[in-house]
Enzyme design. Structure first.
Site, PDB file in Angstrom:
ATOM      1  CG  HIS A 251     -27.432  10.132   1.813  1.00  0.00           C
ATOM      2  ND1 HIS A 251     -28.034   9.292   2.714  1.00  0.00           N
ATOM      3  CD2 HIS A 251     -26.094   9.954   1.963  1.00  0.00           C
ATOM      4  CE1 HIS A 251     -27.107   8.617   3.386  1.00  0.00           C
ATOM      5  NE2 HIS A 251     -25.924   9.009   2.955  1.00  0.00           N
TER       6      HIS A 251
ATOM      7  CB  CYS B  13     -25.849   5.542   5.263  1.00  0.00           C
ATOM      8  SG  CYS B  13     -24.309   5.818   6.148  1.00  0.00           S
TER       9      CYS B  13
ATOM     10  CG  PHE C 101     -19.357   4.611   3.946  1.00  0.00           C
ATOM     11  CD1 PHE C 101     -19.317   5.731   3.146  1.00  0.00           C
ATOM     12  CD2 PHE C 101     -18.813   4.702   5.224  1.00  0.00           C
ATOM     13  CE1 PHE C 101     -18.756   6.917   3.592  1.00  0.00           C
ATOM     14  CE2 PHE C 101     -18.246   5.881   5.681  1.00  0.00           C
ATOM     15  CZ  PHE C 101     -18.220   6.988   4.863  1.00  0.00           C
TER      16      PHE C 101
ATOM     17  CE  LYS D 125     -28.339  11.275   6.423  1.00  0.00           C
ATOM     18  NZ  LYS D 125     -29.341  11.210   5.335  1.00  0.00           N
TER      19      LYS D 125
ATOM     20  CD  GLU E 217     -28.361  13.598  -2.002  1.00  0.00           C
ATOM     21  OE1 GLU E 217     -29.495  13.090  -1.905  1.00  0.00           O
ATOM     22  OE2 GLU E 217     -27.655  13.867  -1.011  1.00  0.00           O
TER      23      GLU E 217
ATOM     24  CG  HIS F 200     -25.943  10.032   8.795  1.00  0.00           C
ATOM     25  ND1 HIS F 200     -26.784   8.956   8.643  1.00  0.00           N
ATOM     26  CD2 HIS F 200     -25.092   9.981   7.721  1.00  0.00           C
ATOM     27  CE1 HIS F 200     -26.474   8.288   7.555  1.00  0.00           C
ATOM     28  NE2 HIS F 200     -25.449   8.900   6.968  1.00  0.00           N
TER      29      HIS F 200
END
Length: 402
Positions: A294, A162, A390, A326, A305, A331
């Site tokens: 994010h 990502c 990830f 998003k 976050e 996403h």
């Protein structure tokens, strides 16, 4: 270190097929998330996504070219065409020899893989398309952009889940800063919305079946999207010398690794990336007016976050405007940071602060200003865009008005 500015931008995504329509949709708080439409979708548990419906590749590419392109490459090419057209650059001579392309993608030609696995394993065919490998390779979009636009400089692809787009754009910025290239084309493209792509993500149990609601107490997972965004990064004096329209400056970039868990986010790694990006940009925390988070909509990511933002910005965290677009376009995995950079540029150039839609219920663990549901009009001087992947890989881009 040379200064780097943006002189062109382009996109295709679930909100629009160009920058203007995308930003209009963001300003209106429009959702591009809808029911998925592709083969075997009935076998999936998750049936929603930020899919680009009605896209007709035949309207853009010849049949011969289409034989070479996966859907993610088509998206990347269209976005690059828009960005380069806006920049007004023509690549020939020394400029062509020194200009390159860096594109982020996580899955590469996943549509091609899905189609050909189905042909072999489900339909029992013994042959696949002769260009399966060139279509599915992660560098396909970067390579085709370089060929179409005669770009012979440093060109490659970045695949860091990502964070792929932010990593790709950061590497492009560093090449211009170092003087290796006067211009770089960079961004990200992704098209994972196929049976295999969704089925794989279902296995992680991080997907929502009813919508993306970042930072909201009712959030229950992420929603995938697809598309691309591409930018022209140009050395400041080069852009000035030719009288180019400058959108904003990329003032800083940083990347860190959590060195922890393969899927669980870590506030320490995220905060180090933000701190280092601000330091690299020579910005104080209170210089920043907007953070494109994010903000995946998963329970853990959004609270982690929020914690990281509070650590970096201190008391100023409660003055920041923060949003996750998003919630509107989904996403885009490897392409997500690129599409989200559009919102940062808009905040700096027009003062449009994109909202986080679907926000209905405050969460005590997420107690900052996430610009809920309705866009704002407030000109700012600096912004950052977060991407946390990830594998614990973090990439943050800092931008400044010019």
């Amino acid at each position: 270190m040379k200064r780097v500015v943006i002189t062109g931008q382009g996109t295709v995504n679930a909100l629009g097929m160009d920058v203007a329509s995308t930003l209009n949709a963001m300003a209106a708080g429009t959702s591009g998330i809808s029911n998925l439409d592709f083969e075997n979708v009935d076998r999936l548990n998750i049936k929603i996504g930020g899919q680009i419906h009605g896209f007709d590749p035949d309207a853009h590419f010849t049949r011969q070219k289409r034989g070479l392109y996966d859907r993610f490459t088509e998206f990347g090419l269209l976005a690059a065409d828009q960005a380069i057209a806006q920049s007004g650059l023509v690549f020939e001579g020394e400029l062509a020899e020194r200009t390159g392309v860096v594109m982020g993608t996580a899955g590469g030609g996943l549509q091609t893989q899905d189609e050909n696995y189905r042909a072999v394993y489900e339909q029992g065919k013994n042959r696949v398309h002769p260009f399966v490998v060139p279509r599915l390779m992660n560098n396909a979009a970067a390579s085709h952009i370089s060929m179409v636009h005669n770009l012979m400089g440093p060109s490659f692809a970045v695949a860091t889940a990502c964070a792929s787009s932010n990593h790709a754009m950061g590497q492009a910025v560093n090449l211009v800063r170092a003087g290796a290239s006067p211009v770089m084309i960079a961004g990200g493209s992704e098209s994972m919305l196929c049976f295999g792509g969704i089925k794989a993500w279902e296995g992680l149990r991080v997907m929502s079946g009813d919508g993306c609601r970042p930072f909201c107490a009712t959030r229950n997972g992420m929603v995938q999207g697809e598309g691309a965004a591409v930018f022209v990064f140009e050395e400041y004096e080069h852009a000035r010398a030719r009288g180019a329209e400058i959108l904003c400056e990329i003032s800083g970039f940083a990347m860190t690794s959590d060195a922890g868990d393969i899927v669980t986010p870590n506030a320490d790694g995220a905060q180090r990336a933000m701190r280092q990006a601000l330091k690299n940009a020579k910005l104080n925390p209170d210089d920043v007016g907007y953070v494109n988070a994010h903000g995946t909509g998963t329970t853990l990511n959004d609270s982690v976050e929020t914690t990281a933002i509070k650590r970096v910005f201190g008391d100023h965290a409660h003055q920041l405007m923060i949003s996750s677009t998003k919630s509107m376009h989904g996403h885009l995995i490897g392409g997500t940071g690129a599409v989200e950079l559009l919102a940062c540029i808009a905040a700096l150039t027009t003062g449009m602060i994109a909202p986080t839609i679907g926000f209905t219920t405050p969460d005590p663990a997420c107690d900052l200003d996430y610009v809920p549901n309705t866009a704002r009009d407030k000109k700012i001087g600096a912004a950052i865009s977060n991407a946390f992947a990830f594998g614990g890989l973090n990439a943050v881009i800092a931008l400044r008005a010019i």
